[in-house]
Scaffold this active site. Sequence first.
Site, PDB file in Angstrom:
ATOM      1  N   TYR A 163      93.192 -19.109  14.312  1.00 10.36           N
ATOM      2  CA  TYR A 163      93.780 -18.045  15.138  1.00 10.36           C
ATOM      3  C   TYR A 163      94.151 -16.811  14.338  1.00 10.36           C
ATOM      4  O   TYR A 163      94.438 -15.754  14.893  1.00 10.36           O
ATOM      5  CB  TYR A 163      95.027 -18.555  15.849  1.00 10.36           C
ATOM      6  CG  TYR A 163      94.795 -18.830  17.311  1.00 10.36           C
ATOM      7  CD1 TYR A 163      95.193 -17.926  18.288  1.00 10.36           C
ATOM      8  CD2 TYR A 163      94.151 -19.986  17.705  1.00 10.36           C
ATOM      9  CE1 TYR A 163      94.966 -18.168  19.621  1.00 10.36           C
ATOM     10  CE2 TYR A 163      93.916 -20.246  19.035  1.00 10.36           C
ATOM     11  CZ  TYR A 163      94.331 -19.329  19.992  1.00 10.36           C
ATOM     12  OH  TYR A 163      94.103 -19.576  21.309  1.00 10.36           O
ATOM     13  N   LYS A 230      93.230 -33.238  11.930  1.00 14.61           N
ATOM     14  CA  LYS A 230      91.862 -33.729  11.709  1.00 14.61           C
ATOM     15  C   LYS A 230      91.679 -33.808  10.194  1.00 14.61           C
ATOM     16  O   LYS A 230      90.729 -33.275   9.614  1.00 14.61           O
ATOM     17  CB  LYS A 230      90.881 -32.745  12.381  1.00 14.61           C
ATOM     18  CG  LYS A 230      89.461 -33.194  12.412  1.00 14.61           C
ATOM     19  CD  LYS A 230      89.166 -34.255  13.446  1.00 14.61           C
ATOM     20  CE  LYS A 230      87.723 -34.694  13.329  1.00 14.61           C
ATOM     21  NZ  LYS A 230      87.425 -35.934  14.031  1.00 14.61           N
ATOM     22  N   ASP A 284      90.949 -36.099  17.523  1.00 18.27           N
ATOM     23  CA  ASP A 284      90.063 -36.540  18.611  1.00 18.27           C
ATOM     24  C   ASP A 284      90.613 -37.783  19.304  1.00 18.27           C
ATOM     25  O   ASP A 284      90.582 -37.915  20.528  1.00 18.27           O
ATOM     26  CB  ASP A 284      88.620 -36.755  18.126  1.00 18.27           C
ATOM     27  CG  ASP A 284      88.534 -37.359  16.742  1.00 18.27           C
ATOM     28  OD1 ASP A 284      89.577 -37.456  16.062  1.00 18.27           O
ATOM     29  OD2 ASP A 284      87.433 -37.748  16.332  1.00 18.27           O
ATOM     30  N   ASP A 308      96.406 -25.626  20.645  1.00 18.41           N
ATOM     31  CA  ASP A 308      95.832 -24.871  21.754  1.00 18.41           C
ATOM     32  C   ASP A 308      95.095 -25.829  22.694  1.00 18.41           C
ATOM     33  O   ASP A 308      95.323 -25.853  23.907  1.00 18.41           O
ATOM     34  CB  ASP A 308      94.846 -23.861  21.148  1.00 18.41           C
ATOM     35  CG  ASP A 308      94.338 -22.866  22.164  1.00 18.41           C
ATOM     36  OD1 ASP A 308      95.050 -22.618  23.152  1.00 18.41           O
ATOM     37  OD2 ASP A 308      93.234 -22.333  21.968  1.00 18.41           O
TER      38      ASP A 308
END
Length: 423
Positions: A163, A230, A284, A308
Site C-alpha cells: 500500500y 504469509k 491463506d 485489506d
Amino acid sequence: MSKIPCTPEEIKLPAEGELIRFENGRYVVPDKPIIAYIEGDGIGPEIVNHSMKVINAAVEKAYGGKRKIIWYELAAGEKAQHLCGELLPKGTLEAIKITKLAAKGPLTTPVGGGFRSLNVAIRMALDLYANIRPVRFYGQPAPSKYADKVDFVIFRENTEDLYKGVEWEMGSEEALKIINFVKKEFGVNLREDSGIGIKPISEFATKRLARKALQWAIKNKIPTVTIMHKGNIMKYTEGAFRRWAYEVAVNEFRDYIVTEQELWEKYNGQMPEGKILVNDRIADNMLQQIITRPWDYKMIVAPNINGDYISDEANALVGGIGMAAGLNAGDEMAVAEPVHGTAPKYAGKDVANPTAELLSMSLMVSQLMDWKEVGYLVEEALRRAIKDRKVTQDLTRHMPGVTPLKASEFRDALIGYIEEIEL
Ligand code: NAP
C-alpha cells in the site's frame, strides 16, 4: 456555526466546546468535547449527518444534558475543492491535530490516473497507523451459516507494505534500472518486461501496531490474538511481521499473554485463566478458517494487504459493507470512517445505509472516549431495528416481503429505539 477552515489561520473552534487532551496514554475527554467531522463525497453527507444525529440522541439518553458532543465541520474532497480550491486543505489536517478525534464520510478516488487517494493521504499525513475494523453480527441477513458466531476485530497496519505505493511500470527507466541492479549485484534474474513493486514491512511499524492491538485486547478482555501472515513465503517481510509481533507480546505484555507454543509446552493445552492466547496463522489458511470456524478468532493482527483482504471477506460473512465500521488510529489521534466508499449511484436519494458510518463513530466514542453507554445504546438500537425489519434497502433486498425504510426513516427508528432502551 463556525466557518469551515481552509487554512490553519482560519481554524476557529466552537466556543461552547472544549478540547480533548491526550495524557499518559489515554484521551482525557471533557463533558463537551469538540469533535471534527468531514461529510465526504457521494452518500457521505447523508450518512454522516444521520449518524451524528443518532450519536447525539445516544449521548443525550445516556448522560442527560451533562455531556454533549460539539461537532466542528471540516472539509475534504469535492466540498473542499468548492470552498477552498483544493481537495485536502491544510486547515483540515491542522484542525484534526487540534481536536484529536474526527469522523469522516467516504471520499472519491478516481481509478487509474488523477489524484492519489485522499483517504490514504489523510491516514499518512496524520500517521494513523492502525486501521481497526470490528466485524460483528447484529441479526442482519448474512450469507454465512455461522454469521452469528462472527465477532472479531481486525487490526490492519495502515502505512506500509504494498500500500505504500512504491512501484514502477513495466519498461520504465526505474523498473529497468532495478532489474539490472538486482541482476548485477545479487545475480537475480527478473524478466525485462516486469512491473516492479516494493513491499516494505518494518520492525517499527509492526511493533507499534502489535502494541496497540494488545493494549486493546487487554482493555476489552479479548481472549485470543492471532497474527496473520504469509511468512512461509515472504520470510523477511511477513515472516518478520510475525516474529516482531510475538516479540512485542512476550517482551512487553508478559504478564498478560501465553503464546500457542507455551500453551502446549507449559500448560498442557489448558489456557490459564484470564490470559490472552497469542497465536499466528498463515494468511491463506486464515482466509478459509474465518468461514469454516469463525468462533476461533477474536482479534486478527495483519500487515496492510492481508488486512485489506480479510476485512472485506469478514464483513461479507455478516452481510456486507453497508454495515462495516472502521477507525484509523495513531498514537494521539484517530479518524472514524466506514469501510465502504461513496456509492455514487445512491447519493442524494435518501437510501444509503448509514450503519457503517454510525458504528464507526460509535466505536470512537465508546472505545477512545470511554463513553461506553453510547456504544451500547447504538448497537442495541441496531439489533432491535433489524429484528423488527426496520432497515434500508440494502438489507431488505434479502428479506422477502419487507418494505425498505428511507435512510432518514431508519435514522428516526434508531433514535426511537434509543429513547426506549433501559440503561
Ligand atoms: P462503494 O462506494 O463502497 O460502493 C460499492 C457498493 O457497495 C455500492 O454500489 C452498494 O452496493 C454498496 N454500498 C456501499 N456503501 C453502502 C451503503 N452505505 N449503503 C448501501 N449500500 C452500500 O465502492 P466503489 O463503488 O468501488 O467506490 C466508489 C468510490 O468510493 C470510489 O471513488 C472509491 O475510490 C471510493 N472509496 C472511498 C473509500 C473511503 O473513503 N474510505 C473507501 C472505498 C472506496 P449495491 O450496488 O449492491 O447496492
